[in-house]
Design an enzyme around this catalytic site. Structure first.
Site, short mmCIF file in Angstrom:
data_model
loop_
_atom_site.label_atom_id
_atom_site.label_comp_id
_atom_site.label_asym_id
_atom_site.label_seq_id
_atom_site.Cartn_x
_atom_site.Cartn_y
_atom_site.Cartn_z
N PHE B 125 0.84 -1.19 0.00
CA PHE B 125 0.00 0.00 0.00
C PHE B 125 0.88 1.24 0.00
O PHE B 125 1.73 1.42 0.86
CB PHE B 125 -0.96 0.01 1.19
CG PHE B 125 -2.04 1.01 1.00
CD1 PHE B 125 -3.13 0.74 0.16
CD2 PHE B 125 -1.96 2.27 1.57
CE1 PHE B 125 -4.11 1.69 -0.08
CE2 PHE B 125 -2.95 3.22 1.34
CZ PHE B 125 -4.02 2.93 0.52
N ASP B 194 3.06 -2.40 9.73
CA ASP B 194 1.76 -1.83 9.35
C ASP B 194 0.73 -2.97 9.40
O ASP B 194 0.81 -3.91 8.61
CB ASP B 194 1.85 -1.23 7.95
CG ASP B 194 0.53 -0.61 7.50
OD1 ASP B 194 -0.52 -0.92 8.08
OD2 ASP B 194 0.56 0.19 6.53
N TYR B 219 -10.61 1.10 10.72
CA TYR B 219 -11.87 1.18 9.96
C TYR B 219 -12.08 -0.01 9.03
O TYR B 219 -13.09 -0.07 8.34
CB TYR B 219 -11.99 2.50 9.19
CG TYR B 219 -10.86 2.88 8.26
CD1 TYR B 219 -10.71 2.26 7.03
CD2 TYR B 219 -9.97 3.88 8.62
CE1 TYR B 219 -9.68 2.62 6.18
CE2 TYR B 219 -8.93 4.24 7.78
CZ TYR B 219 -8.79 3.61 6.56
OH TYR B 219 -7.77 3.98 5.72
N LYS B 220 -11.11 -0.92 9.02
CA LYS B 220 -11.27 -2.14 8.20
C LYS B 220 -11.85 -3.24 9.09
O LYS B 220 -13.03 -3.20 9.45
CB LYS B 220 -9.93 -2.51 7.57
CG LYS B 220 -9.39 -1.42 6.63
CD LYS B 220 -8.02 -1.81 6.08
CE LYS B 220 -7.43 -0.72 5.22
NZ LYS B 220 -8.11 -0.57 3.91
N ARG B 368 -10.67 -8.23 -5.17
CA ARG B 368 -10.41 -8.56 -3.76
C ARG B 368 -11.74 -8.84 -3.06
O ARG B 368 -12.69 -8.06 -3.18
CB ARG B 368 -9.74 -7.39 -3.04
CG ARG B 368 -8.41 -6.96 -3.60
CD ARG B 368 -7.70 -5.99 -2.65
NE ARG B 368 -8.58 -4.88 -2.22
CZ ARG B 368 -8.23 -3.97 -1.33
NH1 ARG B 368 -7.03 -4.02 -0.74
NH2 ARG B 368 -9.06 -2.99 -1.01
#
Lengths: 409, 409
Positions: B125, B194, B219-220, B368
């Site tokens: 990312f 991370d 938030y995931k 995904r």
């Protein structure tokens, strides 16, 4: 009281901003003179947040394409007229501390012909100095303090950037942006204006004053809610001068291309970092929507009239009780009254809070009372002054309970 | 379908996590396989946010003494067990981009015996690399990329810090924290983990793995709401090693003393910057409260079983339609299924979305599908696979409407 209740009722009848009070959800029995710390809640905020909660529940990831992603620029455009900026010059993002860091890196990264020093104000709100110190530790630049009351022109040699507050958080003293910006530019430096205690408190004309860089907060006079995101302003002529150092994917020229190397966006969105809270922006957007209706000159007149009314109601009390009214004159005042009493200041504020009159206290000895023209009436101010009078005349502030130091924000 | 509906219903009956689904507010008609981008809404979030709105309205500035101010550490302590950290080792604050910057400055500020390079992962990312580049521009350190698939040990010469994701956001491939951390430490460097795509997706034991520094998002898989604040972890033995560079007043040793010079707090709160959104923390706190009841081993087993079920249901379809299933094997998998189809991947995801099956698409060619054990049932997974089958067998994905590129998040 030196001023009659009838006379203040008449002022309320003639107040062109009086209707705004109906847009705020204000608790019963409270006279709130702390909008300079946290603004009151616009009624529309609750619905806006509820709608965003529903959007999260029902739209899930699609919410990001339905207004969440563009919020920093959209809210920036709502805010721009309040501070004399144009569309595309304001981003609502992160907090003041972080936004100052971004601008320091952005400006110093442009190369300032050997200048390496960052100047911040001693005696003003300290986070501006803390983050300047943090920036200088990483970059190797030199940090200096402008002594409180010091002559700015005498402290600009070798300075690349100076961080100045338009309104001092303690005294409420107002700096003139136009003349100060010109002075700093004439010395070959840049200035970052901190509008935390002025945005929404008085008319600001950043463009007209030649200001290039500014930051500010939205949870004080702009009523965006506790910890609402801050803003950052960069004049349109100065938005394409390199990186800001807090380079995250939301500030990339193509955030959804997921490229390996950073390329800053071509506009104000380069000052974003990462993902922002949709809930926090929802409350703030509801608040900012009110400002398009506000006559900023009328706001200024009411602000000064209210702070003067409060002082006029209490001038004899100040004299009798050795309270030092350090509030600046009208032309040099933000939107607060500042009173010094190093012996009893803390206790007086606590005794007022016990009566529902909310001001705040800052060591040493400073009582601050903020005047927010959108949701305070002249009658509110008069009643708050009446409580102050009674607290002093009765000796209520001497009650030991009001002298116990607790957690203070 | 190669798997019967009856058999997946039996798996749901035996699922020890099945009851958690009742704690989420899920929209009708949606099969949500995008919790790896934005988690679903816990029912308790709405009440928590409503209460915070009421607190703002009624308590005004006093709210800061009633839970708002301490939220970063309080929520950090709620989160700590989920990632194998102790009390006082986690702060919930800012976003991942900013938290990486803080840790880079904190680690490099300690002096790494001449080491000056920061290594970040190519192909992962990108914000982790963007902010490493930003940090290096300010500090003068060197930034390098670890090539995707490269051997880490061969790229650590002169490296002071490496930023690594535990789970790759594209492939879902899992790194082993324990062995990788030891490798990096043996080379005299530090590693910032991370955990964006792993926290809440699988068991993590930061302490047990010898990890000193980590960041992640909430938030995931942690379901904190759109743009909920991120977290930062620093092992208790490494919390007193100097400044982090984003030094704001909330990270000061005495934030309400308003001292001119910055002194970092003695604990994890030194990694704060400025004022945070009380509303954003309220939603997240409601979500984190659920995690104390979650058996993380059961979560891992269900995650792997769900992703395997999805693939098993569709393996013949993948073959027939030349879809490349790049999902890693169970021991190297996060909590997502990754499928490559550079010709039709985008259109397949759009056709699924039109049927209420929400996955996401990343260029080039990557589909995904995230599997979130707390609010997905095996029946949901089976039904999503059935839709995928129908989209492919009917040729529905060939409809031109699904090939129009729009704004993608």
């Amino acid at each position: 009281m030196p001023v009659s209740l009838d006379s203040v009722r008449e002022r309320d009848r003639q107040d062109p901003l009086a209707d705004f009070k109906s847009h705020f959800a204000l608790p019963e029995g409270v006279l709130y003179l702390d909008g300079n710390s946290l603004g009151a809640q616009p009624k529309a905020a609750k619905q806006a947040v509820d709608e965003t909660l529903d959007q999260w529940r029902d739209q899930l990831i699609k919410g990001w394409n339905q207004g969440w992603f563009d919020a920093p620029e959209r809210l920036g455009n709502l805010l721009a007229p309040v501070i004399g900026a144009q569309r595309g010059e304001v981003s609502v993002t992160d907090n003041i501390t972080l936004n100052i860091f971004k601008l320091l890196g952005y400006i110093l990264g442009q190369g300032k012909e050997g200048r390496q020093a960052v100047l911040s104000e001693g005696g003003n709100f300290p986070t501006d100095g803390y983050i300047a110190q943090g920036y200088c530790r990483v970059s190797g630049a030199e940090h200096r303090f402008l002594p409180e009351g010091g002559n700015l022109a005498e402290h600009l040699d070798g300075v690349a950037v100076v961080v100045l507050s338009q309104v001092n958080y303690r005294t409420g003293k107002l700096r003139d942006i136009a003349t100060t910006t010109k002075l700093v530019h004439d010395h070959g430096a840049e200035v970052i204006w901190d509008l935390a205690h002025s945005a929404g408190a008085l008319p600001i004309d950043l463009n007209g004053c030649g200001a290039r860089y500014a930051v500010g907060c939205t949870y004080k006079y702009l009523n965006g809610g506790p910890g609402a995101p801050a803003f950052l302003y960069v004049h349109s002529d100065h938005q394409d001068k390199g990186w800001q150092p807090l380079s995250g994917w939301h500030g990339h020229a193509s955030p959804f291309a997921f490229e390996a190397d950073y390329t800053p966006a071509g506009d104000i969105s380069r000052f974003r970092t990462g993902t922002h809270s949709a809930l926090a922006y929802a409350a703030l957007e509801a608040s900012l929507a009110l400002w398009s209706e506000v006559d900023m000159q009328a706001l200024r007149e009411k602000s000064l009239a209210m702070s003067d009314l409060f002082r006029e109601c209490l001038s004899d009390i100040f004299t009798t009780h050795n309270i030092d009214d350090i509030t600046p004159s009208a032309s040099e005042r933000g939107s607060q009254v500042s009173l010094m009493d190093s012996q009893n200041g803390y206790a007086i504020v606590q005794a007022l809070i016990a009566r529902g009159v909310i001001g705040d206290y800052r060591e040493p000895g400073l009582m601050r009372f903020g005047f927010t023209p959108l949701y305070l009436s002249f009658k509110d101010v008069w009643q708050a002054a009446q409580h102050f009078r009674e607290v002093m005349e009765s000796g209520e502030y001497q009650d030991p309970q009001f002298h116990v130091r607790g957690a203070v924000t």
